[in-house]
Design an enzyme around this catalytic site. Structure first.
Site, PDB file in Angstrom:
ATOM      1  N   GLU A 258       0.903  -1.164   0.000  1.00 48.05           N
ATOM      2  CA  GLU A 258       0.000   0.000   0.000  1.00 48.05           C
ATOM      3  C   GLU A 258       0.928   1.195   0.000  1.00 48.05           C
ATOM      4  OE1 GLU A 258      -3.048  -0.463  -0.259  1.00 48.05           O
ATOM      5  OE2 GLU A 258      -3.360  -2.475   0.525  1.00 48.05           O
ATOM      6  N   CYS A 297      -3.083   7.830   3.881  1.00 48.09           N
ATOM      7  CA  CYS A 297      -2.841   7.313   2.533  1.00 48.09           C
ATOM      8  C   CYS A 297      -4.061   7.522   1.634  1.00 48.09           C
ATOM      9  CB  CYS A 297      -2.438   5.852   2.581  1.00 48.09           C
ATOM     10  SG  CYS A 297      -3.533   4.839   3.551  1.00 48.09           S
TER      11      CYS A 297
HETATM   12  P1  NDP Z   1       8.629   4.961   4.408  1.00 51.85           P
HETATM   13  O1  NDP Z   1       8.406   4.350   3.091  1.00 51.85           O
HETATM   14  O2  NDP Z   1       9.835   5.753   4.612  1.00 51.85           O
HETATM   15  O3  NDP Z   1       8.594   3.851   5.514  1.00 51.85           O
HETATM   16  C1  NDP Z   1       7.561   2.906   5.624  1.00 51.85           C
HETATM   17  C2  NDP Z   1       8.032   1.774   6.482  1.00 51.85           C
HETATM   18  O4  NDP Z   1       9.135   1.134   5.845  1.00 51.85           O
HETATM   19  C3  NDP Z   1       8.543   2.233   7.850  1.00 51.85           C
HETATM   20  O5  NDP Z   1       8.239   1.262   8.810  1.00 51.85           O
HETATM   21  C4  NDP Z   1      10.042   2.285   7.612  1.00 51.85           C
HETATM   22  O6  NDP Z   1      10.758   2.178   8.800  1.00 51.85           O
HETATM   23  C5  NDP Z   1      10.222   1.077   6.739  1.00 51.85           C
HETATM   24  N1  NDP Z   1      11.438   1.079   5.952  1.00 51.85           N
HETATM   25  C6  NDP Z   1      12.077   2.136   5.403  1.00 51.85           C
HETATM   26  N2  NDP Z   1      13.125   1.698   4.675  1.00 51.85           N
HETATM   27  C7  NDP Z   1      13.135   0.352   4.768  1.00 51.85           C
HETATM   28  C8  NDP Z   1      13.969  -0.673   4.250  1.00 51.85           C
HETATM   29  N3  NDP Z   1      14.993  -0.395   3.476  1.00 51.85           N
HETATM   30  N4  NDP Z   1      13.697  -1.950   4.572  1.00 51.85           N
HETATM   31  C9  NDP Z   1      12.642  -2.259   5.357  1.00 51.85           C
HETATM   32  N5  NDP Z   1      11.828  -1.323   5.881  1.00 51.85           N
HETATM   33  C10 NDP Z   1      12.059  -0.046   5.580  1.00 51.85           C
HETATM   34  O7  NDP Z   1       7.349   5.748   4.765  1.00 51.85           O
HETATM   35  P2  NDP Z   1       7.081   6.674   5.998  1.00 51.85           P
HETATM   36  O8  NDP Z   1       6.173   5.953   6.922  1.00 51.85           O
HETATM   37  O9  NDP Z   1       8.276   7.262   6.627  1.00 51.85           O
HETATM   38  O10 NDP Z   1       6.378   7.801   5.227  1.00 51.85           O
HETATM   39  C11 NDP Z   1       7.152   8.501   4.265  1.00 51.85           C
HETATM   40  C12 NDP Z   1       6.324   8.808   3.076  1.00 51.85           C
HETATM   41  O11 NDP Z   1       5.637   7.679   2.584  1.00 51.85           O
HETATM   42  C13 NDP Z   1       5.242   9.787   3.365  1.00 51.85           C
HETATM   43  O12 NDP Z   1       5.717  11.073   3.355  1.00 51.85           O
HETATM   44  C14 NDP Z   1       4.285   9.491   2.245  1.00 51.85           C
HETATM   45  O13 NDP Z   1       4.665  10.170   1.095  1.00 51.85           O
HETATM   46  C15 NDP Z   1       4.420   8.025   2.011  1.00 51.85           C
HETATM   47  N6  NDP Z   1       3.360   7.236   2.616  1.00 51.85           N
HETATM   48  C16 NDP Z   1       2.375   6.834   1.802  1.00 51.85           C
HETATM   49  C17 NDP Z   1       1.357   6.080   2.291  1.00 51.85           C
HETATM   50  C18 NDP Z   1       0.300   5.630   1.371  1.00 51.85           C
HETATM   51  O14 NDP Z   1      -0.233   4.545   1.516  1.00 51.85           O
HETATM   52  N7  NDP Z   1      -0.087   6.424   0.401  1.00 51.85           N
HETATM   53  C19 NDP Z   1       1.259   5.691   3.700  1.00 51.85           C
HETATM   54  C20 NDP Z   1       2.344   6.194   4.490  1.00 51.85           C
HETATM   55  C21 NDP Z   1       3.373   6.898   3.938  1.00 51.85           C
HETATM   56  P3  NDP Z   1      11.284   3.481   9.547  1.00 51.85           P
HETATM   57  O15 NDP Z   1      10.157   4.465   9.571  1.00 51.85           O
HETATM   58  O16 NDP Z   1      11.637   2.983  10.894  1.00 51.85           O
HETATM   59  O17 NDP Z   1      12.418   3.952   8.733  1.00 51.85           O
END
Ligand code: NDP
Length: 676
Positions: A258, A297
């Site tokens: 998602e 989202c």
């Molecule tokens: P991220 O994509 O940065 O992170 C999502 C999850 O992935 C977090 O738990 C993060 O951990 C984890 N993660 C990051 N890098 C890795 C990796 N290399 N391997 C495994 N896990 C990883 O999203 P965020 O939650 O920080 O949100 C950032 C952006 O994502 C928002 O600004 C938005 O643009 C988008 N977003 C979109 C959504 C949607 O469904 N439309 C929902 C939420 C976010 P950690 O945070 O600990 O780094």
């Protein structure tokens, strides 16, 4: 307030390792908020614990037993939600935002637990669809089954819904029987940790059902196996990185995503200022921009309105957004809290600045720092960007500003608006505000393949409508294309993400045995007594009653017609009936046959059968003429426990005539007491 330490819950214990810590600051005042610690336990050990202990402890339970546990978890969290609300403020959420996250999460557990008990068998596998006839005589049949994966679910959650995001995925994996490793987003993991603590301290979940990692996953994905599943919510950028993990690719490991979504909201051409739908639309747009400070989202990112009302719409939205009070979410007068962190704020402002090439800010400031009280915090104002050239613009259809900002466009006609929405390359949801059913149909069907969900609101639905941004446990959540091309929730569909579908081909007896459901053509059992005299517990799948024979007379047909008022010509007029391609002359009413069937198989005395709760799949297959003789087969097909005292029995019912031709077939449902 002292800093909150967030630790991993691995191998059934909280792991405290303060040597590796990631600090997080409060989005409200920039003070120290939390320290996320990183455990040293190696990935192979973490996975081995879930595999060795978790799979067995969960999969020795059937769906109903697991659903009962999930319901108890919901009740437990409901009792403890005040403590979660208090922590939730620290993520920047207002109380209203927390209802979405916390109550929304608890509600999801409740709904899914209830749906599993109603829609899935008291079984270890689930049946998908009807039996397929693969042979002329019915000795070789086909059936699809879903069985739980013998693996581990890895849930990688986004920061924005620390509770709902965890529970919507976790409910599905645990109901399927798959142990789960939860990777929370570090920034809001303190709230997820509080929820996990409530659950683990209750000991409600079977051993090794969950592990929790708030920090880095390290190399865990490199050791996943073919039966494991990764379910990710977050940015498309991270999604691509994880999807590209060589081990996931090599082993074709299931990956659910998602991710980014440029959700749209369309005001119909029939809606003009002052109409009910106009007010509904304005309310929804403002709510979507400001709730959770736009960090949803599903939030509306692109607003499409007919050109004729564009100016009025912008003005009305400006007026409403002006009234939004931004500030410390603890204050009940505040409508919108800060973003989750200053880095999220930087990200939002950077993206708004990029979009300024194609849009003009109609309200809101991309420099909120001027107000001293917001310096060094994660507050931003709600922003409305106007794009005058939607067709020639590209960035507005590509950049997701994950904050309280949306772009507004004017459109000329529905074909143009459809083209523009599609330029988002696949979204979680689009909404339509219109009372024009033709327009609703054109837009819905035009958008369906580009959206996970279509939300329609107007005067007919407004009092009960749940809102554009709320994914409901009953309905599928997940969009095509850039939204990740996956599906979550959708009732029991989401549970199938953690199960595998297999086509089983064999004899009726083989399929009945495997599915624990009696399938036509299988051996039957002699219950020795009338099956209505047997309690739920003593009834066996396959117990069968063959009734006496009953001859249907013309008098029966006429009597039934007079008595019920159903004087349809096929039952009353010999000549007219003969003209009909289906009937040889006057025939018995189908409902008369069903009534006679009950008269043939029912045992009249008080007993364990408490009520007849319905019929399913009733089909009349051959007409019955006066003089025909019918008899009934009644066979126990399946049983499901419902309450502490009674359960549902489903019966296969078949009516045959004197030629052994099937004249009618259905499934009868009764509620039966567990004991006599
Ligand atoms: P991220 O994509 O940065 O992170 C999502 C999850 O992935 C977090 O738990 C993060 O951990 C984890 N993660 C990051 N890098 C890795 C990796 N290399 N391997 C495994 N896990 C990883 O999203 P965020 O939650 O920080 O949100 C950032 C952006 O994502 C928002 O600004 C938005 O643009 C988008 N977003 C979109 C959504 C949607 O469904 N439309 C929902 C939420 C976010 P950690 O945070 O600990 O780094």
């Amino acid at each position: 307030m002292s800093e909150i330490y967030v630790n991993s819950y691995i191998k059934g214990e909280w792991q405290i390792n303060e040597t590796k810590k990631i600090p997080f600051l409060s989005p409200i005042d920039g003070s120290k908020l939390s320290q996320v610690t990183q455990s040293d336990i190696c990935s192979k050990e973490i996975l081995a614990f879930s595999r060795k202990e978790g799979i067995e402890s969960l999969q020795e339970l059937n769906f109903h037993q697991r659903a009962k546990i999930i319901k108890q978890v919901a009740i437990l969290l409901d009792k403890n939600k005040e403590a979660l609300y208090n922590l939730s403020y620290l993520t920047g959420a207002t109380l209203k935002d927390s209802y979405l996250d916390i109550d929304g999460g608890i509600g999801t557990l409740r709904v899914l637990a209830s749906k599993v008990r109603k829609e899935m068998g008291e079984n270890y596998i689930d049946i998908d669809g009807e039996t397929e006839m693969l042979s002329r005589n019915g000795t070789f049949l086909g059936k699809h089954i879903f069985s739980p994966l013998k693996g581990v679910a890895i849930h990688i959650n986004a920061f924005n819904f620390p509770i709902w995001g965890m529970l919507e995925k976790l409910s599905c994996s645990l109901l399927a029987g798959v142990p789960t490793i939860i990777k929370a987003s570090a920034s809001t993991s303190f709230l997820t940790q509080a929820c996990i603590k409530i659950i683990t301290e209750s000991n409600l979940l079977p051993k090794a059902s969950i592990q929790f990692i708030p920090g880095n996953l390290n190399n865990l994905l490199d050791f996943l196996n073919v039966q494991d599943v990764v379910s990710f919510t977050g940015s498309a950028e991270t999604g691509i990185k994880i999807r590209a993990n060589p081990n996931l690719i090599k082993k074709s490991i299931k990956f659910i995503a998602e991710q980014d979504s440029l959700n749209s909201c369309i005001l119909g051409q029939d809606v003009t200022p002052g109409k009910l739908e106009w007010d509904l639309f304005l309310k929804e747009v403002v709510n979507e921009i400001t709730s959770k400070a736009g960090q949803k989202c599903t939030a509306i990112r692109r607003i499409f309105v007919p050109e004729e009302v564009l100016k009025d719409t912008i003005e009305a939205l400006r007026e409403k957004l002006k009234k939004i009070k931004v500030g410390d979410p603890h204050d009940p007068k505040i409508n919108m809290g800060p973003l989750v962190s200053s880095s999220q704020k930087n990200d939002v402002l950077k993206k708004v600045s990029l979009l300024s090439e194609e849009t003009k800010l109609m309200i809101g400031s991309d420099n909120f720092e001027n107000d001293k009280k917001f310096k060094g915090t994660a507050f931003v104002e709600p922003m409305l960007m106007y794009c005058s050239e939607p067709k020639s613009s590209n960035l507005v259809h590509d950049i997701e500003v994950f904050g309280p900002a949306a772009a507004i466009f004017g459109y000329k006609n529905y074909s143009e608006v459809l083209d523009l929405v599609k330029r988002g390359q696949g979204s979680l949801v689009s909404s339509i505000f219109s009372a024009d059913l033709e327009a609703i149909k054109i837009l819905s069907l035009g958008l369906a393949s580009f959206n996970g969900r279509i939300y329609i609101n107007n005067k007919d639905s407004m009092h009960e409508s749940t809102g554009h941004g709320s994914p409901l446990p009953h309905m599928k959540h997940g969009g095509p294309g850039r939204a990740g091309n996956s599906e979550e929730l959708g009732g029991i569909r989401g549970i199938y993400n953690y199960m595998h579908r297999t086509a089983i081909q064999g004899s009726p007896n083989a399929l009945s045995k495997i599915t624990e459901t009696w399938i036509e053509g299988s051996d039957t059992l002699d219950p020795k007594v009338h099956p209505f005299k047997k309690s739920f517990n003593s009834l066996k799948i396959g117990d069968t009653l063959i009734s006496k024979t009953k001859e249907i007379s013309m008098n029966d047909i006429s009597h039934f017609a007079e008595f019920t008022g159903d004087k349809f010509y096929a039952h009353m007029d010999e000549e007219a009936a003969k003209q009909n391609p289906f009937f040889p002359g006057r025939v018995a009413h189908g409902y008369l046959l069903v009534s006679f069937a009950a008269g043939l198989f029912v045992d009249p005395d008080p007993g364990p059968v408490l009520a007849n709760t319905g019929l399913r799949n009733l089909s009349f297959q051959k007409p019955v003429s006066p003089g025909d003789k019918i008899k009934v087969q009644l066979t126990v097909k399946n049983k499901k426990r419902r309450t502490d005292t009674y359960g549902e029995v489903s019966w296969f019912v078949k009516l045959e005539n004197q030629e052994k031709d099937t004249v009618a077939k259905y499934e009868l449902l009764t509620m039966n007491a567990y004991s006599l």
